[in-house]
Design a protein around this motif. Structure first.
Motif, PDB file in Angstrom:
ATOM      1  N   SER A  86      38.155  45.803  -5.931  1.00  0.00           N
ATOM      2  CA  SER A  86      36.901  46.555  -5.879  1.00  0.00           C
ATOM      3  C   SER A  86      36.308  46.413  -4.488  1.00  0.00           C
ATOM      4  O   SER A  86      36.332  45.325  -3.913  1.00  0.00           O
ATOM      5  N   THR A  87      35.776  47.482  -3.970  1.00  0.00           N
ATOM      6  CA  THR A  87      34.986  47.399  -2.735  1.00  0.00           C
ATOM      7  C   THR A  87      33.522  47.625  -3.072  1.00  0.00           C
ATOM      8  O   THR A  87      32.671  46.759  -2.866  1.00  0.00           O
ATOM      9  N   ARG A  88      33.221  48.812  -3.648  1.00  0.00           N
ATOM     10  CA  ARG A  88      31.827  49.212  -3.849  1.00  0.00           C
ATOM     11  C   ARG A  88      31.098  48.350  -4.875  1.00  0.00           C
ATOM     12  O   ARG A  88      30.003  47.852  -4.611  1.00  0.00           O
ATOM     13  N   THR A  89      31.706  48.180  -6.033  1.00  0.00           N
ATOM     14  CA  THR A  89      31.025  47.462  -7.109  1.00  0.00           C
ATOM     15  C   THR A  89      30.819  46.004  -6.713  1.00  0.00           C
ATOM     16  O   THR A  89      29.720  45.454  -6.867  1.00  0.00           O
ATOM     17  N   PRO A 135      33.156  58.740  -7.501  1.00  0.00           N
ATOM     18  CA  PRO A 135      32.825  57.303  -7.554  1.00  0.00           C
ATOM     19  C   PRO A 135      33.450  56.486  -6.437  1.00  0.00           C
ATOM     20  O   PRO A 135      33.021  55.351  -6.177  1.00  0.00           O
ATOM     21  N   ARG A 155      35.112  42.166 -13.749  1.00  0.00           N
ATOM     22  CA  ARG A 155      35.986  43.351 -13.794  1.00  0.00           C
ATOM     23  C   ARG A 155      37.367  42.892 -14.229  1.00  0.00           C
ATOM     24  O   ARG A 155      37.895  41.899 -13.708  1.00  0.00           O
TER      25      ARG A 155
HETATM   26  N1   CP Z   1      33.405  53.116  -8.010  1.00  0.00           N
HETATM   27  C1   CP Z   1      34.013  51.921  -8.033  1.00  0.00           C
HETATM   28  O1   CP Z   1      34.061  51.251  -9.063  1.00  0.00           O
HETATM   29  O2   CP Z   1      34.541  51.561  -6.837  1.00  0.00           O
HETATM   30  P1   CP Z   1      35.237  50.152  -6.521  1.00  0.00           P
HETATM   31  O3   CP Z   1      36.546  50.124  -7.271  1.00  0.00           O
HETATM   32  O4   CP Z   1      35.419  50.133  -5.018  1.00  0.00           O
HETATM   33  O5   CP Z   1      34.322  49.063  -7.010  1.00  0.00           O
END
Ligand code: CP
Length: 326
Positions: free
Chosen positions: A54-57, A262, A106
């Motif tokens: 994951s980057t954003r979350t 997303p 996650r």
């Molecule tokens: N949208 C999202 O969940 O991105 P990541 O996998 O980068 O967290």
């Protein structure tokens, strides 16, 4: 109204969703302050438990927790005893012994965050569990849409792509429908589940979906990593039939539609490069809004068990603190 855990959107009431969206508006105002940190979660600990990339979350939860003054620990799955065969259950027992207040998790297994929630007194937040749910992504999507359409009731959102494997599609469509938004799916027959709620329109043809007159076009990432079989002839064909090509962008611009995704974007698959510079692309807004939404969620949840009940920071604000005012 506070809860211990946030595991899904399905069980959230509309009032709870609207509360979190309002709180996010308050927290977002902090971003323009020179000092962005507030003491809402001072003395609290947040454990980030990411078994999938994951980057954003991950980064927005970390920023959100730090802006609320919580202590953040990143559990390093790659260098943990999980690599020696330790089960999730043993890992959770170990983590429980550390008495963390929040666990952001996650995992590729649907339902695992719920299993952890039942075994710990910590507040557990689902940061994505397999193809099941991604509740904070849905909340930030709704928040981003509400910034453009303050009363989103009756607006139309077309979700395009790999619905079958998408926790984002599941959580987002459930949430948007709770707010009175109309939702439709467009994708290859192989990537749209056979059974979807009757309230969701299904299209397999791009032109027919556009004739439905959506206000927002929401592209999903094609999840190559979850495709154990081939679901479409080729990436090039997918882009031609279901992607926002440069030619389609011209029509979208003319109609003034918003575009969302997303992330991470597979450029040349879901979206042509030119879409990234489209003036009504909300992709960057989504990333920014991820922080205020996650601040709202962390502030709202109430770690249970023997941890003292924590009053919402915003409630204390309404009761007289001036910390949120500019
Ligand atoms: N949208 C999202 O969940 O991105 P990541 O996998 O980068 O967290």
């Amino acid at each position: 109204m506070a809860r211990k855990d946030l595991l899904d959107i399905a069980s959230l009431h509309r009032e709870e969703i609207e509360f979190l969206l309002d709180q996010s508006t308050s927290f977002k105002k902090l971003f323009t302050h020179s000092v962005k940190k507030i003491p809402a979660l001072e003395g609290k600990s947040v454990l980030m438990l990411f078994y999938e990339a994951s980057t954003r979350t991950h980064s927005s939860f970390e920023v959100a927790a730090k802006r609320l003054s919580a202590e953040v620990t990143n559990f390093d799955v790659a260098h943990s005893s999980i690599t020696k065969g330790e089960s999730v259950r043993e890992t959770i027992e170990t983590l429980q012994a550390m008495r963390t207040d929040y666990i952001v998790v996650r995992h590729s297994h649907p339902g695992l965050p719920g299993m952890i929630a039942r075994q710990t007194t910590a507040s557990v937040i689902n940061a994505g569990d397999g193809a099941h749910e991604h509740p904070t992504q849905a909340l930030l999507n709704a928040f981003t849409i509400k910034e453009k359409f303050p009363d989103p009731k009756g607006k139309k959102v077309l979700i395009i792509g790999d619905i079958l494997h998408s926790r984002v599609a599941r959580s987002t469509s459930t949430l948007l429908q709770k707010l009175g938004v109309e939702v439709a799916y467009l994708g290859p027959g192989s990537l749209v589940p056979k059974y979807i709620p009757e309230s969701i329109r299904r299209f397999t043809d791009y032109e027919a979906a556009m004739a439905w007159a959506p206000d927002v076009v929401y592209l999903l990432r094609v999840q190559m990593e979850r495709q154990d079989v081939q679901y479409f002839p080729s990436v090039r064909e997918y882009h031609r039939v279901y992607g926002i090509t440069t030619a389609r962008l011209a029509e979208i611009r003319q109609r003034g539609l918003y575009i969302m995704h997303p992330g991470p974007v597979n450029r040349g698959v879901e979206l042509a490069d030119a879409v990234m510079d489209y003036e009504r692309s909300l992709i960057t807004n989504q990333v920014e809004n991820g922080i205020s939404i996650r601040m709202a969620v962390l502030d709202w949840l109430t770690p249970g068990g023997e941890f003292p009940r924590q009053e919402s920071y915003a409630a204390r604000q309404r009761a007289g603190s001036a910390l949120l005012t500019p």
